[in-house]
Design a protein around this motif. Structure first.
Motif, PDB file in Angstrom:
ATOM      1  N   PHE A 187       0.862  -1.179   0.000  1.00  0.00           N
ATOM      2  CA  PHE A 187       0.000   0.000   0.000  1.00  0.00           C
ATOM      3  C   PHE A 187       0.899   1.229   0.000  1.00  0.00           C
ATOM      4  O   PHE A 187       1.787   1.348   0.856  1.00  0.00           O
ATOM      5  CB  PHE A 187      -0.884   0.050   1.251  1.00  0.00           C
ATOM      6  N   THR A 188       0.672   2.124  -0.950  1.00  0.00           N
ATOM      7  CA  THR A 188       1.414   3.376  -0.926  1.00  0.00           C
ATOM      8  C   THR A 188       0.934   4.231   0.245  1.00  0.00           C
ATOM      9  O   THR A 188      -0.165   4.034   0.772  1.00  0.00           O
ATOM     10  CB  THR A 188       1.225   4.149  -2.240  1.00  0.00           C
ATOM     11  N   LEU A 230     -18.733   2.457  -4.081  1.00  0.00           N
ATOM     12  CA  LEU A 230     -17.573   1.566  -4.183  1.00  0.00           C
ATOM     13  C   LEU A 230     -16.277   2.360  -4.134  1.00  0.00           C
ATOM     14  O   LEU A 230     -15.321   1.966  -3.460  1.00  0.00           O
ATOM     15  CB  LEU A 230     -17.651   0.756  -5.475  1.00  0.00           C
ATOM     16  N   ARG A 231     -16.237   3.487  -4.825  1.00  0.00           N
ATOM     17  CA  ARG A 231     -15.029   4.321  -4.803  1.00  0.00           C
ATOM     18  C   ARG A 231     -14.758   4.865  -3.404  1.00  0.00           C
ATOM     19  O   ARG A 231     -13.602   4.979  -2.984  1.00  0.00           O
ATOM     20  CB  ARG A 231     -15.162   5.463  -5.814  1.00  0.00           C
ATOM     21  N   GLU A 232     -15.818   5.194  -2.673  1.00  0.00           N
ATOM     22  CA  GLU A 232     -15.650   5.703  -1.308  1.00  0.00           C
ATOM     23  C   GLU A 232     -15.087   4.635  -0.376  1.00  0.00           C
ATOM     24  O   GLU A 232     -14.316   4.932   0.535  1.00  0.00           O
ATOM     25  CB  GLU A 232     -16.994   6.195  -0.761  1.00  0.00           C
ATOM     26  N   MET A 233     -15.469   3.384  -0.600  1.00  0.00           N
ATOM     27  CA  MET A 233     -15.058   2.291   0.278  1.00  0.00           C
ATOM     28  C   MET A 233     -13.688   1.723  -0.065  1.00  0.00           C
ATOM     29  O   MET A 233     -12.979   1.226   0.803  1.00  0.00           O
ATOM     30  CB  MET A 233     -16.083   1.145   0.202  1.00  0.00           C
ATOM     31  N   SER A 234     -13.311   1.795  -1.319  1.00  0.00           N
ATOM     32  CA  SER A 234     -12.201   0.997  -1.824  1.00  0.00           C
ATOM     33  C   SER A 234     -10.837   1.530  -1.403  1.00  0.00           C
ATOM     34  O   SER A 234     -10.563   2.732  -1.501  1.00  0.00           O
ATOM     35  CB  SER A 234     -12.264   0.945  -3.351  1.00  0.00           C
ATOM     36  N   TYR A 235      -9.948   0.614  -0.978  1.00  0.00           N
ATOM     37  CA  TYR A 235      -8.563   1.013  -0.742  1.00  0.00           C
ATOM     38  C   TYR A 235      -7.737   0.975  -2.025  1.00  0.00           C
ATOM     39  O   TYR A 235      -6.526   1.184  -1.997  1.00  0.00           O
ATOM     40  CB  TYR A 235      -7.903   0.210   0.374  1.00  0.00           C
ATOM     41  N   HIS A 236      -8.392   0.721  -3.142  1.00  0.00           N
ATOM     42  CA  HIS A 236      -7.725   0.848  -4.437  1.00  0.00           C
ATOM     43  C   HIS A 236      -7.846   2.269  -4.988  1.00  0.00           C
ATOM     44  O   HIS A 236      -7.383   2.542  -6.096  1.00  0.00           O
ATOM     45  CB  HIS A 236      -8.309  -0.153  -5.435  1.00  0.00           C
ATOM     46  N   MET A 282      -2.898   4.095  -1.084  1.00  0.00           N
ATOM     47  CA  MET A 282      -3.807   3.155  -1.731  1.00  0.00           C
ATOM     48  C   MET A 282      -3.074   1.866  -2.079  1.00  0.00           C
ATOM     49  O   MET A 282      -1.845   1.778  -1.978  1.00  0.00           O
ATOM     50  CB  MET A 282      -4.335   3.784  -3.023  1.00  0.00           C
ATOM     51  N   ASP A 283      -3.853   0.886  -2.538  1.00  0.00           N
ATOM     52  CA  ASP A 283      -3.292  -0.315  -3.147  1.00  0.00           C
ATOM     53  C   ASP A 283      -3.433  -0.164  -4.656  1.00  0.00           C
ATOM     54  O   ASP A 283      -4.522  -0.341  -5.203  1.00  0.00           O
ATOM     55  CB  ASP A 283      -4.028  -1.563  -2.659  1.00  0.00           C
ATOM     56  N   CYS A 284      -2.335   0.168  -5.309  1.00  0.00           N
ATOM     57  CA  CYS A 284      -2.347   0.306  -6.773  1.00  0.00           C
ATOM     58  C   CYS A 284      -1.254  -0.567  -7.382  1.00  0.00           C
ATOM     59  O   CYS A 284      -0.662  -0.226  -8.402  1.00  0.00           O
ATOM     60  CB  CYS A 284      -2.183   1.764  -7.191  1.00  0.00           C
ATOM     61  N   ASN A 340      -0.971   0.353 -11.150  1.00  0.00           N
ATOM     62  CA  ASN A 340      -2.274   0.183 -11.796  1.00  0.00           C
ATOM     63  C   ASN A 340      -2.977   1.533 -11.854  1.00  0.00           C
ATOM     64  O   ASN A 340      -3.070   2.228 -10.852  1.00  0.00           O
ATOM     65  CB  ASN A 340      -3.149  -0.789 -10.996  1.00  0.00           C
ATOM     66  N   GLY A 341      -3.492   1.894 -13.004  1.00  0.00           N
ATOM     67  CA  GLY A 341      -4.235   3.147 -13.116  1.00  0.00           C
ATOM     68  C   GLY A 341      -3.393   4.249 -13.718  1.00  0.00           C
ATOM     69  O   GLY A 341      -2.167   4.270 -13.580  1.00  0.00           O
ATOM     70  N   PRO A 342      -4.040   5.209 -14.355  1.00  0.00           N
ATOM     71  CA  PRO A 342      -3.311   6.230 -15.117  1.00  0.00           C
ATOM     72  C   PRO A 342      -2.697   7.345 -14.281  1.00  0.00           C
ATOM     73  O   PRO A 342      -1.753   7.988 -14.721  1.00  0.00           O
ATOM     74  CB  PRO A 342      -4.389   6.792 -16.048  1.00  0.00           C
ATOM     75  N   ASN A 343      -3.211   7.594 -13.077  1.00  0.00           N
ATOM     76  CA  ASN A 343      -2.763   8.757 -12.305  1.00  0.00           C
ATOM     77  C   ASN A 343      -2.228   8.379 -10.931  1.00  0.00           C
ATOM     78  O   ASN A 343      -2.314   9.166  -9.990  1.00  0.00           O
ATOM     79  CB  ASN A 343      -3.921   9.758 -12.148  1.00  0.00           C
ATOM     80  N   ASN A 344      -1.681   7.183 -10.830  1.00  0.00           N
ATOM     81  CA  ASN A 344      -1.236   6.690  -9.526  1.00  0.00           C
ATOM     82  C   ASN A 344       0.265   6.789  -9.313  1.00  0.00           C
ATOM     83  O   ASN A 344       0.797   6.232  -8.356  1.00  0.00           O
ATOM     84  CB  ASN A 344      -1.705   5.248  -9.329  1.00  0.00           C
ATOM     85  N   GLY A 345       0.939   7.498 -10.208  1.00  0.00           N
ATOM     86  CA  GLY A 345       2.361   7.723 -10.028  1.00  0.00           C
ATOM     87  C   GLY A 345       3.196   6.494 -10.326  1.00  0.00           C
ATOM     88  O   GLY A 345       2.763   5.562 -11.008  1.00  0.00           O
TER      89      GLY A 345
END
Length: 411
Positions: A148-149, A189-195, A202-204, A319-324
């Motif tokens: 997790f970051t 789901l977005r509010e709950m998710s640690y992704h 987060m977990d990315c 994972n994801g476009p804006n997660n560094g």
């Protein structure tokens, strides 16, 4: 009455003596670089003997200015505390009986049976998890460590993240909304998710059937013997400065021998980007190569392999476009015979969720020994911003574990 008075006076005298006694701890740095907030350890039994402490007595650790520094007594009876030592210098700390101040928790973790038996842990910089038997029972191949970051906080965050992710009432609400209001369901789901990064991390990171963020594994004829999820877990230390967990695994199949059992002792100290892990294999009959590995999510990603100095690094795209970017690394204090990137064949890529391969630091493992190495990461949205800075951190870290601080005790 006189005897009682004499006993009381004797006890008070002994207490006063122990209060006035001190132990001097001298920490010496053999390297030409400053060592800042590095955890050292001394024997609690030796401290108790020298201070003549009662079983219920407490201690304080003081720096050269006489100020208390945080400490922890570990499961194996060590007193650990952070030190800062100048290049090629030494520094003196004092331990004596006293009432310690309250210090913030900087390293901690928890077993989460409500999240498929995860064991998750963190310090002030980074956070991790290992997958457990409930995940394996589902047939998921979570071989490696996950991470997790973490940013903009030094406080523990995982428990709150897991609470949101596993909230049964909100999960039930989510399932109903998926049937009637998909848009609102997506928002919940977005509010709950640690992704999703809600401000502190987060977990990315993608693990899958690989070594993930730094698992070590035996090799037979250049083929990795993948472990699965852990079988048994025990949390041995839980802050404020050190988290330690013992994980025991189901037997491996090593060259047809199905009795080989892996045990890991994972330690994360405050202020470090890397875990220390001691790996051992019971019932192993012969010496074999062992590799500390990091999964590659690009075939041509930025990899550093330095066998001579004992470290590897990789820039993970996340994972994801804006997660560094996540800067991955592992360091080995003993001899690394070979460090290299190994790409999967097209067939193996399909078996490993389209991961591209591993970067490996390969050493020899002797039966009956502990293989000790360090693994972890940094995030470019947190304290280390560039691959160059991370590579320097890893190069310095590798030197430090090969040239540890020396600690001596005197009255």
């Amino acid at each position: 009455m006189k005897k009682l008075l004499l006993l009381c006076m004797t006890a008070m005298f002994c207490f006063a003596c122990s209060e006035s006694k001190t132990v001097t701890v001298t920490v010496t740095n053999p390297l030409a670089m400053e060592r800042s907030n590095e955890i050292v350890e001394v024997s609690m039994a030796e401290i108790s003997n020298q201070l003549n402490l009662a079983d219920t007595a407490q201690i304080v650790v003081l720096n050269a200015d006489g100020r208390q520094v945080p400490y922890q007594i570990t499961y194996d009876e060590k007193v650990i505390f952070p030190v800062t030592v100048a290049a090629n210098g030494n520094v003196v700390y004092t331990i004596k009986a006293g009432i310690p101040e309250t210090f913030d928790v900087k390293a901690c973790g928890k077993y989460y049976p409500n999240r498929l038996d995860d064991v998750a842990w963190e310090n002030d910089l980074v956070a991790f998890r290992a997958y457990g038997p409930a995940l394996q029972a589902k047939g998921e191949r979570g071989y490696g460590y996950d991470l997790f970051t973490k940013r903009d906080t030094t406080e523990p965050m995982l428990e709150a993240m897991y609470a949101k992710e596993t909230d049964k009432a909100r999960r039930a609400e989510l399932n109903e909304l998926k049937k009637t209001d998909p848009k609102t369901a997506g928002k919940l789901l977005r509010e709950m998710s640690y992704h999703i990064d809600h401000g502190h991390g987060m977990d990315c990171y993608a693990v899958g059937p690989t070594l993930g963020a730094g698992v070590a594994a035996l090799m037979v004829n250049d083929t990795i013997v993948y472990p699965w999820c852990y079988k048994d877990q025990e949390i041995l230390d839980n802050g404020p400065l050190r988290f330690t967990a013992k994980l025991v695994f189901n037997p491996l199949n090593v060259k047809g021998d199905t009795t080989v059992v892996e045990t890991r002792l994972i330690t994360l100290d405050a202020g470090s980007h890397l875990n220390k892990t001691a790996v051992s294999y019971s019932n192993l009959k012969e010496a074999l190569p062992i590799a500390a590995g990091i999964v590659l999510h690009e075939p041509d990603g930025a990899v550093v392999t330095n066998a001579a100095d004992g470290y590897i690094t990789y820039v993970d795209p996340t994972n994801g476009p804006n997660n560094g970017k996540i800067f991955m690394g592992a360091a080995v204090p003993t001899v690394v015979k070979e460090a290299k990137a190994v790409l999967f064949s097209e067939q193996e890529k399909k078996q490993r969720n389209n991961a591209d391969g591993h970067v490996l630091a390969i050493s020899d493992y002797e039966p009956g020994s502990d293989y000790v190495y360090y693994w972890g990461f940094a995030w470019n949205k947190a304290d280390i911003k560039t691959p160059e800075a991370w590579n320097q951190y890893m190069a310095d870290f590798a030197q430090k574990v090969r040239n540890p601080l020396t600690v001596s005790i005197s009255k």
